[in-house]
Design a protein around this motif. Structure first.
Motif, PDB file in Angstrom:
ATOM      1  N   PHE A  69      -7.658  -2.142  -5.546  1.00 27.40           N
ATOM      2  CA  PHE A  69      -7.206  -0.891  -6.669  1.00 27.40           C
ATOM      3  C   PHE A  69      -7.107   0.560  -6.188  1.00 27.40           C
ATOM      4  CE2 PHE A  69     -11.556  -1.298  -4.878  1.00 27.40           C
ATOM      5  CZ  PHE A  69     -11.790  -0.617  -3.856  1.00 27.40           C
ATOM      6  N   ASP A  70      -6.764   1.526  -6.193  1.00 26.29           N
ATOM      7  CA  ASP A  70      -6.131   2.752  -5.386  1.00 26.29           C
ATOM      8  C   ASP A  70      -7.816   3.699  -4.761  1.00 26.29           C
ATOM      9  OD1 ASP A  70      -5.480   5.305  -5.122  1.00 26.29           O
ATOM     10  OD2 ASP A  70      -4.971   6.488  -7.120  1.00 26.29           O
ATOM     11  N   SER A  71      -7.654   3.167  -3.976  1.00 24.50           N
ATOM     12  CA  SER A  71      -8.722   4.220  -3.236  1.00 24.50           C
ATOM     13  C   SER A  71      -9.317   5.628  -3.491  1.00 24.50           C
ATOM     14  CB  SER A  71      -8.468   4.316  -1.394  1.00 24.50           C
ATOM     15  OG  SER A  71      -7.474   5.029  -1.248  1.00 24.50           O
ATOM     16  N   SER A  72      -8.585   6.033  -4.368  1.00 22.67           N
ATOM     17  CA  SER A  72      -8.664   7.711  -4.647  1.00 22.67           C
ATOM     18  C   SER A  72      -9.362   7.570  -6.001  1.00 22.67           C
ATOM     19  CB  SER A  72      -7.374   8.607  -5.409  1.00 22.67           C
ATOM     20  OG  SER A  72      -7.001   7.740  -5.928  1.00 22.67           O
ATOM     21  N   SER A  73      -9.616   6.525  -6.909  1.00 19.22           N
ATOM     22  CA  SER A  73      -9.808   5.416  -8.138  1.00 19.22           C
ATOM     23  C   SER A  73     -11.004   5.461  -7.952  1.00 19.22           C
ATOM     24  CB  SER A  73      -8.836   4.661  -9.095  1.00 19.22           C
ATOM     25  OG  SER A  73     -10.127   4.271 -10.304  1.00 19.22           O
TER      26      SER A  73
END
Length: 174
Positions: free
Chosen positions: A136-140
């Protein structure tokens, strides 16, 4: 793929040597929900049912083997799981692959793999967790929370610490 089956030697408590049975891919998949070959009924929520073959299911699961062979059960209550997850589980038992596995049903399929002691499926579920859920995108925030909740429930409900370890390792290596 290979499936092993535990057999008792007649008249004793000793186990016979493990026998490797080779089952062709998609063996009998066309007979899912067959009234003739479907001698094991999986009862789902809302009176939905899936007919499966007890032998195919037993070759993959020592738990199902015990329930059908020793306890003579011809149906299993599966109302804790979604229909999509049970469909994926059954297809995996027949084919040896997890083509229908998705994030939305992952947790249910993983739980069935552990409840019914389908070790090869539990390994594939863990691999899916590492490659798909943790990708996953670490900012999600939503995806991080989703992965964390799965790891937490696997630890709490299934006593599987490897999901938490994998999650922590993934988060600390970013």
């Amino acid at each position: 793929y290979y499936i092993t089956n535990n057999l008792r030697i007649e008249g004793s408590n000793k186990m016979a040597p493990k026998i490797k049975v080779r089952v062709p891919a998609n063996f009998g998949i066309e007979h899912i929900n067959s009234p003739v070959h479907g001698n094991l009924l999986l009862k789902l929520k809302d009176a939905q049912e899936i007919r499966t073959n007890s032998m195919i299911m037993s070759l993959n699961s020592p738990v199902i083997d015990h329930l059908t062979t020793n306890l003579c059960q011809s149906s299993l209550e599966m109302d804790d799981f979604t229909k999509e997850a049970v469909d994926c589980f059954v297809e995996a038992m027949y084919t040896g692959s997890v083509d229908k596995l998705e994030k939305q049903i992952f947790e249910n399929v993983n739980k069935m793999a552990h409840v019914f002691d389908v070790s090869w499926l539990a390994k594939r579920c863990f691999k899916f967790y590492k490659t798909d859920v943790l990708n996953f995108d670490s900012s999600s925030y939503e995806e991080i929370l989703f992965a964390c909740e799965i790891a937490s429930r696997a630890h709490y409900n299934l006593k599987q610490t490897r999901f938490v370890n994998c999650f922590v390792e993934n988060m600390t290596s970013r």
